[in-house]
Write a protein that holds these residues in place. Structure first.
Motif, PDB file in Angstrom:
ATOM      1  N   UNK A  68     -18.997 -41.848  26.303  1.00  0.00           N
ATOM      2  CA  UNK A  68     -19.465 -40.788  25.409  1.00  0.00           C
ATOM      3  C   UNK A  68     -20.849 -41.090  24.839  1.00  0.00           C
ATOM      4  N   UNK A  69     -21.122 -42.341  24.551  1.00  0.00           N
ATOM      5  CA  UNK A  69     -22.415 -42.704  23.981  1.00  0.00           C
ATOM      6  C   UNK A  69     -23.546 -42.431  24.970  1.00  0.00           C
ATOM      7  N   UNK A  70     -23.337 -42.809  26.214  1.00  0.00           N
ATOM      8  CA  UNK A  70     -24.366 -42.593  27.223  1.00  0.00           C
ATOM      9  C   UNK A  70     -24.521 -41.108  27.549  1.00  0.00           C
ATOM     10  N   UNK A  71     -23.409 -40.389  27.564  1.00  0.00           N
ATOM     11  CA  UNK A  71     -23.470 -38.946  27.785  1.00  0.00           C
ATOM     12  C   UNK A  71     -24.280 -38.268  26.682  1.00  0.00           C
ATOM     13  N   UNK A  72     -24.030 -38.653  25.450  1.00  0.00           N
ATOM     14  CA  UNK A  72     -24.762 -38.079  24.315  1.00  0.00           C
ATOM     15  C   UNK A  72     -26.254 -38.412  24.396  1.00  0.00           C
ATOM     16  N   UNK A  73     -26.570 -39.622  24.782  1.00  0.00           N
ATOM     17  CA  UNK A  73     -27.966 -40.033  24.898  1.00  0.00           C
ATOM     18  C   UNK A  73     -28.702 -39.177  25.928  1.00  0.00           C
ATOM     19  N   UNK A  74     -28.034 -38.891  27.055  1.00  0.00           N
ATOM     20  CA  UNK A  74     -28.669 -38.082  28.096  1.00  0.00           C
ATOM     21  C   UNK A  74     -28.766 -36.620  27.667  1.00  0.00           C
ATOM     22  N   UNK A  75     -27.812 -36.128  26.884  1.00  0.00           N
ATOM     23  CA  UNK A  75     -27.912 -34.753  26.390  1.00  0.00           C
ATOM     24  C   UNK A  75     -29.066 -34.630  25.382  1.00  0.00           C
ATOM     25  N   UNK A  76     -29.252 -35.634  24.564  1.00  0.00           N
ATOM     26  CA  UNK A  76     -30.363 -35.619  23.608  1.00  0.00           C
ATOM     27  C   UNK A  76     -31.703 -35.635  24.329  1.00  0.00           C
ATOM     28  N   UNK A  77     -31.753 -36.284  25.477  1.00  0.00           N
ATOM     29  CA  UNK A  77     -32.982 -36.292  26.265  1.00  0.00           C
ATOM     30  C   UNK A  77     -33.322 -34.873  26.716  1.00  0.00           C
ATOM     31  N   UNK A  78     -32.325 -34.123  27.154  1.00  0.00           N
ATOM     32  CA  UNK A  78     -32.540 -32.737  27.573  1.00  0.00           C
ATOM     33  C   UNK A  78     -33.004 -31.893  26.391  1.00  0.00           C
ATOM     34  N   UNK A  81     -36.678 -32.581  25.405  1.00  0.00           N
ATOM     35  CA  UNK A  81     -37.652 -31.948  26.298  1.00  0.00           C
ATOM     36  C   UNK A  81     -37.748 -30.449  26.015  1.00  0.00           C
ATOM     37  N   UNK A  82     -36.606 -29.822  25.765  1.00  0.00           N
ATOM     38  CA  UNK A  82     -36.605 -28.386  25.494  1.00  0.00           C
ATOM     39  C   UNK A  82     -37.323 -28.065  24.185  1.00  0.00           C
ATOM     40  N   UNK A  83     -37.070 -28.860  23.169  1.00  0.00           N
ATOM     41  CA  UNK A  83     -37.683 -28.613  21.857  1.00  0.00           C
ATOM     42  C   UNK A  83     -39.195 -28.810  21.895  1.00  0.00           C
ATOM     43  N   UNK A  84     -39.638 -29.754  22.693  1.00  0.00           N
ATOM     44  CA  UNK A  84     -41.073 -30.041  22.775  1.00  0.00           C
ATOM     45  C   UNK A  84     -41.768 -29.227  23.853  1.00  0.00           C
ATOM     46  N   UNK A  85     -40.995 -28.489  24.603  1.00  0.00           N
ATOM     47  CA  UNK A  85     -41.588 -27.707  25.671  1.00  0.00           C
ATOM     48  C   UNK A  85     -42.173 -28.580  26.771  1.00  0.00           C
ATOM     49  N   UNK A  86     -41.619 -29.748  26.962  1.00  0.00           N
ATOM     50  CA  UNK A  86     -42.126 -30.676  27.973  1.00  0.00           C
ATOM     51  C   UNK A  86     -41.292 -30.605  29.245  1.00  0.00           C
ATOM     52  N   UNK A  87     -41.871 -31.111  30.323  1.00  0.00           N
ATOM     53  CA  UNK A  87     -41.158 -31.189  31.595  1.00  0.00           C
ATOM     54  C   UNK A  87     -40.630 -32.603  31.797  1.00  0.00           C
ATOM     55  N   UNK A  88     -39.631 -32.706  32.599  1.00  0.00           N
ATOM     56  CA  UNK A  88     -39.070 -34.019  32.926  1.00  0.00           C
ATOM     57  C   UNK A  88     -40.056 -34.806  33.784  1.00  0.00           C
ATOM     58  N   UNK A  89     -39.852 -36.102  33.846  1.00  0.00           N
ATOM     59  CA  UNK A  89     -40.672 -36.944  34.713  1.00  0.00           C
ATOM     60  C   UNK A  89     -40.419 -36.592  36.179  1.00  0.00           C
ATOM     61  N   UNK A  90     -41.390 -36.885  37.006  1.00  0.00           N
ATOM     62  CA  UNK A  90     -41.217 -36.647  38.439  1.00  0.00           C
ATOM     63  C   UNK A  90     -40.039 -37.454  38.966  1.00  0.00           C
ATOM     64  N   UNK A  91     -39.066 -36.769  39.551  1.00  0.00           N
ATOM     65  CA  UNK A  91     -37.910 -37.455  40.103  1.00  0.00           C
ATOM     66  C   UNK A  91     -36.809 -37.736  39.104  1.00  0.00           C
ATOM     67  N   UNK A  92     -37.004 -37.368  37.841  1.00  0.00           N
ATOM     68  CA  UNK A  92     -35.982 -37.637  36.825  1.00  0.00           C
ATOM     69  C   UNK A  92     -34.786 -36.712  37.026  1.00  0.00           C
ATOM     70  N   UNK A  93     -33.602 -37.260  36.823  1.00  0.00           N
ATOM     71  CA  UNK A  93     -32.347 -36.495  36.962  1.00  0.00           C
ATOM     72  C   UNK A  93     -31.770 -36.260  35.578  1.00  0.00           C
TER      73      UNK A  93
END
Length: 215
Positions: A68-78, A81-93
């Protein structure tokens, strides 16, 4: 009394002498054989022969557990990016809404894949994708190149009976299981992406994998 010719006496002496010589050879040979037998017995006593015993093996079932901790960390990453209007890194999943991170902890590392034990309480499709050992979740983002193939795909059709077996692509599932067993030799833990679809959810899934442990 009859006199024995000298030639016959000489012949008798020669025969007698030959017999005595043969007896001595027989005695010597007997002693040599006895000595060799004693030596062989001593060697066999001091060095017992190896006994071939069949190798014993046990079955080990490991359950996939949600991280759950790692899942939450990856959701916060999404979200970031959405809040800042940024794009993911090249090749990032990035983690998708229907995905969660699961982990598999290896209590043993010398394993041979046996079979899957995936249970779906209702109709749906579960896709399990493994990540490579190059991913360190606390340091780097997950990259597409760090996802391993093949993935394990398991499903139940809407019309299946409650006691029906979960279906899968058997060849891919077997190769996937063998891949996990190989990686277990160099890893204590593996991370997986669980994708839930077509009515499947974390609450309706119970998944584990079985290995054979040689002892």
């Amino acid at each position: 009394m009859h006199n024995v010719p000298a030639c016959r006496q000489e012949h008798r002496v020669r025969v007698t002498g030959q017999k005595e010589e043969d007896r001595e050879k027989v005695k010597t040979l007997s002693f040599d054989i006895a000595a060799n037998l004693i030596q062989i017995q001593l060697v066999s006593t001091s060095q017992p022969a190896a006994v071939c015993r069949p190798s014993m093996s046990t079955e080990l079932e490991l359950s996939f557990r949600p991280d759950n901790e790692l899942t939450e960390m990856m959701r916060l990453r999404v979200q970031s990016l959405q809040q800042r209007g940024q794009k993911r890194q090249d090749g990032e999943r990035l983690l998708r809404p229907n995905e969660a991170v699961y982990r598999l902890d290896f209590s043993k590392q010398s394993l041979r894949f046996s079979h899957w034990a995936v249970r779906l309480a209702q109709a749906g499709r579960l896709t399990i994708t493994a990540t490579s050992q190059l991913w360190t979740p606390d340091l780097t983002h997950l990259m597409t190149r760090q996802l391993l193939e093949p993935a394990g795909v398991f499903w139940r059709a809407p019309g299946d009976a409650n006691d029906a077996s979960v279906q899968c692509y058997e060849a891919d599932a077997h190769e996937f299981g063998e891949r996990i067993a190989e990686l277990a030799k160099v890893r204590k833990v593996m991370y997986f992406l669980f994708a839930f679809a077509e009515g499947c959810s974390p609450e309706t899934v119970d998944s584990s994998i079985n290995f054979t442990v040689d002892s």
